[in-house]
Design a protein around this motif. Sequence first.
Motif, PDB file in Angstrom:
ATOM      1  N   ALA A   1       1.685  -3.482  -5.952  1.00  0.00           N
ATOM      2  CA  ALA A   1       0.541  -3.704  -6.370  1.00  0.00           C
ATOM      3  C   ALA A   1       0.503  -4.452  -7.661  1.00  0.00           C
ATOM      4  N   LEU A   2       1.543  -4.559  -8.384  1.00  0.00           N
ATOM      5  CA  LEU A   2       1.562  -5.297  -9.836  1.00  0.00           C
ATOM      6  C   LEU A   2       2.208  -6.552  -9.385  1.00  0.00           C
ATOM      7  N   LEU A   3       3.096  -6.805  -8.485  1.00  0.00           N
ATOM      8  CA  LEU A   3       3.754  -7.993  -8.324  1.00  0.00           C
ATOM      9  C   LEU A   3       3.387  -8.670  -7.097  1.00  0.00           C
ATOM     10  N   PRO A   4       2.247  -9.160  -6.782  1.00  0.00           N
ATOM     11  CA  PRO A   4       2.132  -9.722  -5.515  1.00  0.00           C
ATOM     12  C   PRO A   4       2.501 -10.912  -5.129  1.00  0.00           C
ATOM     13  N   ASP A   5       2.925 -11.658  -6.221  1.00  0.00           N
ATOM     14  CA  ASP A   5       3.453 -13.020  -6.179  1.00  0.00           C
ATOM     15  C   ASP A   5       5.162 -13.038  -5.804  1.00  0.00           C
ATOM     16  N   ARG A   6       5.691 -11.699  -5.899  1.00  0.00           N
ATOM     17  CA  ARG A   6       7.110 -11.720  -5.639  1.00  0.00           C
ATOM     18  C   ARG A   6       7.455 -10.798  -4.546  1.00  0.00           C
ATOM     19  N   VAL A   7       6.529  -9.688  -4.326  1.00  0.00           N
ATOM     20  CA  VAL A   7       6.850  -8.954  -3.224  1.00  0.00           C
ATOM     21  C   VAL A   7       6.099  -9.376  -1.804  1.00  0.00           C
ATOM     22  N   THR A   8       7.042  -9.367  -0.750  1.00  0.00           N
ATOM     23  CA  THR A   8       6.643  -9.811   0.440  1.00  0.00           C
ATOM     24  C   THR A   8       6.042  -8.657   1.272  1.00  0.00           C
ATOM     25  N   ARG A   9       6.624  -7.710   1.214  1.00  0.00           N
ATOM     26  CA  ARG A   9       6.130  -6.335   1.941  1.00  0.00           C
ATOM     27  C   ARG A   9       6.556  -5.060   1.437  1.00  0.00           C
ATOM     28  N   ALA A  10       5.860  -3.846   1.715  1.00  0.00           N
ATOM     29  CA  ALA A  10       6.433  -2.698   0.825  1.00  0.00           C
ATOM     30  C   ALA A  10       6.328  -1.577   2.022  1.00  0.00           C
ATOM     31  N   ALA A  11       7.250  -0.612   1.996  1.00  0.00           N
ATOM     32  CA  ALA A  11       7.486   0.514   2.859  1.00  0.00           C
ATOM     33  C   ALA A  11       7.478   1.733   1.815  1.00  0.00           C
ATOM     34  N   ALA A  12       6.568   2.775   2.356  1.00  0.00           N
ATOM     35  CA  ALA A  12       6.744   3.944   1.515  1.00  0.00           C
ATOM     36  C   ALA A  12       6.782   5.051   2.358  1.00  0.00           C
ATOM     37  N   LEU A  13       8.036   5.741   2.361  1.00  0.00           N
ATOM     38  CA  LEU A  13       8.072   6.775   3.103  1.00  0.00           C
ATOM     39  C   LEU A  13       8.021   8.089   2.673  1.00  0.00           C
ATOM     40  N   VAL A  14       7.243   9.017   3.239  1.00  0.00           N
ATOM     41  CA  VAL A  14       6.777  10.518   2.924  1.00  0.00           C
ATOM     42  C   VAL A  14       6.387  10.401   1.343  1.00  0.00           C
ATOM     43  N   PRO A  15       5.310   9.451   0.970  1.00  0.00           N
ATOM     44  CA  PRO A  15       4.936   9.430  -0.280  1.00  0.00           C
ATOM     45  C   PRO A  15       4.039  10.331  -0.898  1.00  0.00           C
ATOM     46  N   LEU A  16       3.985  10.477  -2.099  1.00  0.00           N
ATOM     47  CA  LEU A  16       3.026  11.037  -2.791  1.00  0.00           C
ATOM     48  C   LEU A  16       1.671  10.066  -3.157  1.00  0.00           C
ATOM     49  N   ALA A  17       0.512  10.643  -3.304  1.00  0.00           N
ATOM     50  CA  ALA A  17      -0.466  10.001  -3.589  1.00  0.00           C
ATOM     51  C   ALA A  17      -0.858  10.238  -5.138  1.00  0.00           C
ATOM     52  N   PRO A  18      -1.455   9.412  -5.784  1.00  0.00           N
ATOM     53  CA  PRO A  18      -1.739   9.487  -7.224  1.00  0.00           C
ATOM     54  C   PRO A  18      -2.283  10.769  -7.322  1.00  0.00           C
TER      55      PRO A  18
ATOM     56  N   ASP B   1      13.475  14.213   7.725  1.00  0.00           N
ATOM     57  CA  ASP B   1      13.548  13.236   8.765  1.00  0.00           C
ATOM     58  C   ASP B   1      13.322  11.675   8.427  1.00  0.00           C
ATOM     59  N   SER B   2      12.588  11.463   7.313  1.00  0.00           N
ATOM     60  CA  SER B   2      12.507  10.148   6.746  1.00  0.00           C
ATOM     61  C   SER B   2      13.521   9.352   6.639  1.00  0.00           C
ATOM     62  N   LEU B   3      14.732  10.017   6.427  1.00  0.00           N
ATOM     63  CA  LEU B   3      16.254   9.518   6.405  1.00  0.00           C
ATOM     64  C   LEU B   3      16.557   8.704   7.498  1.00  0.00           C
ATOM     65  N   HIS B   4      16.015   9.294   8.777  1.00  0.00           N
ATOM     66  CA  HIS B   4      16.233   8.568  10.075  1.00  0.00           C
ATOM     67  C   HIS B   4      15.463   7.349  10.209  1.00  0.00           C
ATOM     68  N   ALA B   5      14.198   7.438   9.542  1.00  0.00           N
ATOM     69  CA  ALA B   5      13.085   6.446   9.841  1.00  0.00           C
ATOM     70  C   ALA B   5      13.322   5.195   8.659  1.00  0.00           C
ATOM     71  N   LEU B   6      14.449   5.478   7.636  1.00  0.00           N
ATOM     72  CA  LEU B   6      14.659   4.265   6.772  1.00  0.00           C
ATOM     73  C   LEU B   6      15.177   3.095   7.481  1.00  0.00           C
ATOM     74  N   PRO B   7      16.204   3.157   8.296  1.00  0.00           N
ATOM     75  CA  PRO B   7      16.594   1.844   8.844  1.00  0.00           C
ATOM     76  C   PRO B   7      15.387   1.088   9.656  1.00  0.00           C
ATOM     77  N   ARG B   8      14.719   1.601  10.540  1.00  0.00           N
ATOM     78  CA  ARG B   8      13.666   1.161  11.070  1.00  0.00           C
ATOM     79  C   ARG B   8      12.619   0.576  10.172  1.00  0.00           C
ATOM     80  N   SER B   9      12.297   1.279   9.057  1.00  0.00           N
ATOM     81  CA  SER B   9      11.564   0.744   7.964  1.00  0.00           C
ATOM     82  C   SER B   9      11.969  -0.608   7.205  1.00  0.00           C
ATOM     83  N   LEU B  10      13.097  -0.654   7.252  1.00  0.00           N
ATOM     84  CA  LEU B  10      13.841  -1.955   6.555  1.00  0.00           C
ATOM     85  C   LEU B  10      13.753  -2.899   7.656  1.00  0.00           C
ATOM     86  N   THR B  11      13.965  -2.866   8.816  1.00  0.00           N
ATOM     87  CA  THR B  11      13.478  -3.936   9.878  1.00  0.00           C
ATOM     88  C   THR B  11      12.214  -4.293   9.723  1.00  0.00           C
ATOM     89  N   TRP B  12      11.290  -3.517   9.747  1.00  0.00           N
ATOM     90  CA  TRP B  12       9.820  -3.907   9.498  1.00  0.00           C
ATOM     91  C   TRP B  12       9.740  -4.791   8.217  1.00  0.00           C
TER      92      TRP B  12
END
Length: 288
Positions: free
Chosen positions: A108-125, A273-284
Motif C-alpha cells: 500500500a505504502l511503497l507502490p513505486d518499489r513493490v512489484t507484487r505482494a503475497a499475504a498468507l493466512v492474513p489478519l484483516a485490520p 498449511d501455509s508453510l506448504h503454500a509458501l513456495p508456490r506463492s513465491l513463484t507467483w
Amino acid sequence: MRRRVRAADGRHLMVERLGDPRGRPIFLMHGTPGSRLGPAPRGMVLYQRGMQLIAFDRPGYGGSDRLEGRSVADVAQDVVAIADALGLDRFAVAGRSGGAPHALACAALLPDRVTRAAALVPLAPWNADGLDWFEGMAPSNVEAYTIAANDPAGVAARFIPRADAIRANPVQLLDDLRRELTASDRMVVSDSGLRTMLLRNYQEGLSDSAYGWIDDAVAFAAPWGFDPADIRVPVLLWHGEQDVFSPVGHARWLGERIPGATVVLEPTAAHFDSLHALPRSLTWLLAD
C-alpha cells in the motif's frame, strides 16, 4: 548472508539474505512470534528459481532494536532502509500469518518499489467494517487481542512470562498451541525437520525479550496506518478455511477490498498449511 542495517531513526535491524544474490528480490515477513530464521525454501531451491529472499527481524525481535508504539505501517520505512542498503530498487513482498499485514503495508505504502505482494493466512485490520473479527478464532487469540486492544500493558504481563518459558524451552510454544491445533495443523508440525525449524525460529525471535511479540499484538489491535483498499499492485491472498488462529473471514474481507486481488481458499487446509503454500506463492510473486 547476515548483516545489520541502520534504520532511518538510528535503530539497528538484523537482516538475513538467502538464495541467489543476483536473483530477483523478495522481502519475506516472518510470523508472530518469529524471526528472520522462519520458514523459507532451501537455498538450492532459491538458486534454481533465480530468486533471493530478504528476511529481517521486526523491531523488538531477535537482533533488531525495539520501536515502541510501532504501527503495522511503520514496517514500510524499515523495508526501504534495508532495500537501499542492499542496493535494491524494486522488489516483491510476502508475509505469512503476523507477517501478512506487514507485507500488505509495503504494497500500500511503497507502490513505486513493490512489484507484487503475497499475504498468507492474513489478519484483516482491527476496525474492518462489516467483519466479525473474532468469528472462528481460537479462544487464546481472542483473549490476547482483546487485552491488546483494551490494555496494552496487560499484554506485556501476559507475554513476558510466556516468552521466558519459550526461551528456556521453545517446545513450550507448540505445546501451548497443541490443544487448539486442527488435525491438519498437527500433521504439519509433526514433521521433525519443520518442527526443528519452527523451534529455532521462535527461540531466536524471543532471544532478547518479548517486546517484538507484544508490539505486534498491540499493532494488530489498533489502526494499521493504511487502507488495504489503496493497494494497486497485484496481490495474492492464500488462506486455509479451517484456520482458527487467523480465520478465513479475514482473507475474504481483504479480497473484497483490495482491487483485483487473487484469492485462493483451501477448504481442508488450516493455519500451518501455509508453510506448504509458501513456495508456490513465491513463484507467483515473480510471474512477471
